[in-house]
Write an enzyme that holds these catalytic residues in place. Structure first.
Site, PDB file in Angstrom:
ATOM      1  NE  ARG A   1      15.944  85.334  37.411  1.00 39.43           N
ATOM      2  CZ  ARG A   1      16.421  85.001  38.502  1.00 39.43           C
ATOM      3  NH1 ARG A   1      15.748  84.586  39.406  1.00 39.43           N
ATOM      4  NH2 ARG A   1      17.616  85.754  38.782  1.00 39.43           N
TER       5      ARG A   1
ATOM      6  CG  HIS B   1      19.490  81.569  36.815  1.00 38.08           C
ATOM      7  ND1 HIS B   1      19.517  82.733  35.812  1.00 38.08           N
ATOM      8  CD2 HIS B   1      20.335  80.733  36.558  1.00 38.08           C
ATOM      9  CE1 HIS B   1      20.110  82.227  34.887  1.00 38.08           C
ATOM     10  NE2 HIS B   1      20.973  81.003  35.354  1.00 38.08           N
TER      11      HIS B   1
ATOM     12  CE1 TYR C   1      18.681  86.389  42.746  1.00 40.09           C
ATOM     13  CE2 TYR C   1      19.794  84.066  43.584  1.00 40.09           C
ATOM     14  CZ  TYR C   1      18.802  84.744  42.601  1.00 40.09           C
ATOM     15  OH  TYR C   1      18.347  84.335  41.469  1.00 40.09           O
TER      16      TYR C   1
HETATM   17  C1  LIG Z   1      29.492  82.098  28.677  1.00 36.61           C
HETATM   18  C2  LIG Z   1      28.686  81.659  29.687  1.00 36.61           C
HETATM   19  N1  LIG Z   1      29.020  81.952  31.192  1.00 36.61           N
HETATM   20  C3  LIG Z   1      28.365  81.440  32.135  1.00 36.61           C
HETATM   21  C4  LIG Z   1      27.117  80.942  31.963  1.00 36.61           C
HETATM   22  C5  LIG Z   1      26.235  80.537  33.195  1.00 36.61           C
HETATM   23  N2  LIG Z   1      25.109  81.177  33.137  1.00 36.61           N
HETATM   24  C6  LIG Z   1      23.852  80.906  32.811  1.00 36.61           C
HETATM   25  S1  LIG Z   1      22.677  81.944  32.667  1.00 36.61           S
HETATM   26  C7  LIG Z   1      23.761  83.095  33.318  1.00 36.61           C
HETATM   27  C8  LIG Z   1      23.347  84.404  33.702  1.00 36.61           C
HETATM   28  C9  LIG Z   1      22.607  85.194  32.582  1.00 36.61           C
HETATM   29  O1  LIG Z   1      22.031  86.482  32.992  1.00 36.61           O
HETATM   30  P1  LIG Z   1      21.137  87.052  31.978  1.00 36.61           P
HETATM   31  O2  LIG Z   1      22.164  87.115  30.914  1.00 36.61           O
HETATM   32  O3  LIG Z   1      20.739  88.314  32.656  1.00 36.61           O
HETATM   33  O4  LIG Z   1      20.052  86.483  31.421  1.00 36.61           O
HETATM   34  P2  LIG Z   1      18.836  85.827  32.655  1.00 36.61           P
HETATM   35  O5  LIG Z   1      19.191  84.413  32.932  1.00 36.61           O
HETATM   36  O6  LIG Z   1      18.412  86.888  33.697  1.00 36.61           O
HETATM   37  O7  LIG Z   1      17.620  85.595  31.530  1.00 36.61           O
HETATM   38  C10 LIG Z   1      24.883  82.576  33.731  1.00 36.61           C
HETATM   39  C11 LIG Z   1      26.308  83.198  34.220  1.00 36.61           C
HETATM   40  C12 LIG Z   1      26.740  80.382  30.717  1.00 36.61           C
HETATM   41  N3  LIG Z   1      25.653  79.754  30.333  1.00 36.61           N
HETATM   42  N4  LIG Z   1      27.546  80.894  29.627  1.00 36.61           N
END
Ligand SMILES: Cc1ncc(C[n+]2csc(CCOP(=O)(O)OP(=O)(O)O)c2C)c(N)n1
Length: 319
Positions: A215, A219, A228
């Site tokens: 990415r 985020h 980070y």
């Molecule tokens: C069940 C849940 N827990 C926490 C969140 C907060 N949250 C949103 S995105 C994210 C990280 C997701 O990371 P990843 O699956 O690697 O996808 P990326 O964002 O890197 O595309 C979190 C913890 C959420 N949306 N849903």
């Protein structure tokens, strides 16, 4: 990919200007999103998480609706009939069981549609990922799971997400193949997904594709990735920008030149401006929608709250 990059950059700008809500940038993940989607045919389904802009555009989700969605309007998830894309899913990982359900339905009906679902590396720690993959393996559903391993789940690096050497190998435990693919190479992803789609259509069940990517942006627009991860790491991945790589490939084949490149960006700018204009001039949703669309039949306590809302806003719900 040029259109998605342009729309993505615009979305970040709009958020910074206070004209759009929080937005998760796709910058750097365009090939990771597009390559697998290229292997689908019209009747197939795409089940996105929340960072799949390129795939959604490719599958015909209207761009203005995507801008509308990220402006906080659920009408942004209303795609035209025949666009087999489900709404974006914000709860991390929940889309995997959805995809297994969609593809199981296709199998039970004797149709040949497959479901392609995206998830992030962080999502692989969620229960839905494991429950979904387990069911998919047992039921041999025509499901293609693409894990966009972009190295981070917000600030949590991949190394802290799982002790598995690869994410692809998790498929082995569920009884189907997993493949690790260069996520910044659109053609490599297309080839891997095509094999997975063919396998699914033959009735041989699911495949997990780990798309190893990065990415390049934050985020979301609420994040500051510089807190980070280091400059050097970012520079390393910027050199592998999937758009740059594919352009160089096409140029080397004599299939693309500077004129076409300039034209593509110009056209994308124009399209994005028009789509943004349409999204931003769309009427805001009514507060009543929250009540209207939660249950098929409104329970009495919600009906009462709706009455209160109408009374207090003075004019039947208001916006
Ligand atoms: C069940 C849940 N827990 C926490 C969140 C907060 N949250 C949103 S995105 C994210 C990280 C997701 O990371 P990843 O699956 O690697 O996808 P990326 O964002 O890197 O595309 C979190 C913890 C959420 N949306 N849903």
């Amino acid at each position: 990919m040029v259109l998605a990059r342009t729309a993505d950059t615009k979305a970040v700008t709009l958020q910074r200007q206070g004209r759009m809500g929080a937005y998760p940038p796709s910058r750097g993940q365009e090939a990771s999103q597009l390559g697998p989607a290229l292997a689908l045919t019209d009747g197939d389904w795409v089940i996105p998480g929340f960072r799949e802009l390129t795939a959604l555009i490719w599958r015909g989700a209207p761009l203005w609706r995507l801008f509308l969605f990220w402006s906080g309007n659920e009408e942004g998830s209303l795609y035209p009939d025949g666009v087999n894309v489900t709404p974006s899913v914000i709860p991390v990982g929940d889309q995997i069981p959805h995809a297994v359900g969609v593809s199981y339905a296709s199998k039970l009906r004797g149709e040949d549609a497959v479901a392609l679902v995206y998830i992030g590396d962080g999502g692989t720690s969620q229960g839905g990922f494991h429950e979904g993959l387990n069911m998919a393996g047992v039921l041999k559903t025509p499901t293609i799971v693409v894990c966009q391993n972009n190295q981070y789940a917000i600030s949590v690096p991949r190394s802290q997400q799982t002790a598995s050497r690869t994410i692809a190998q998790k498929a082995v435990a569920y009884g189907f193949p997993g493949i690790l693919v260069d996520g910044n190479d659109v053609l490599a992803l297309y080839v891997a997904a095509k094999a997975a789609v063919e396998r699914a259509r033959r009735g041989e069940g699911p495949t997990l594709i780990e798309s190893y990517t990065y990415r390049l942006g934050d985020h979301t627009t609420s994040d500051d990735a510089s807190r980070y991860r280091g400059e050097e790491e970012l520079r390393k991945w910027e050199a592998k920008d999937p758009l740059k790589r594919f352009r160089l490939y096409l140029e080397a084949k004599g299939l693309w030149d500077q004129g076409q490149e300039d034209e593509a960006w110009k056209e994308a700018e124009k399209t994005v401006e028009e789509e943004v204009e349409r999204a931003l001039s769309h009427p805001a949703p009514s507060a009543e929608d929250v009540f209207r669309f939660t249950y098929e039949t409104m329970p009495p306590e919600l009906a009462e709250q709706l009455e209160t809302l109408k009374r207090e806003s003075g004019e039947g719900g208001g916006d």
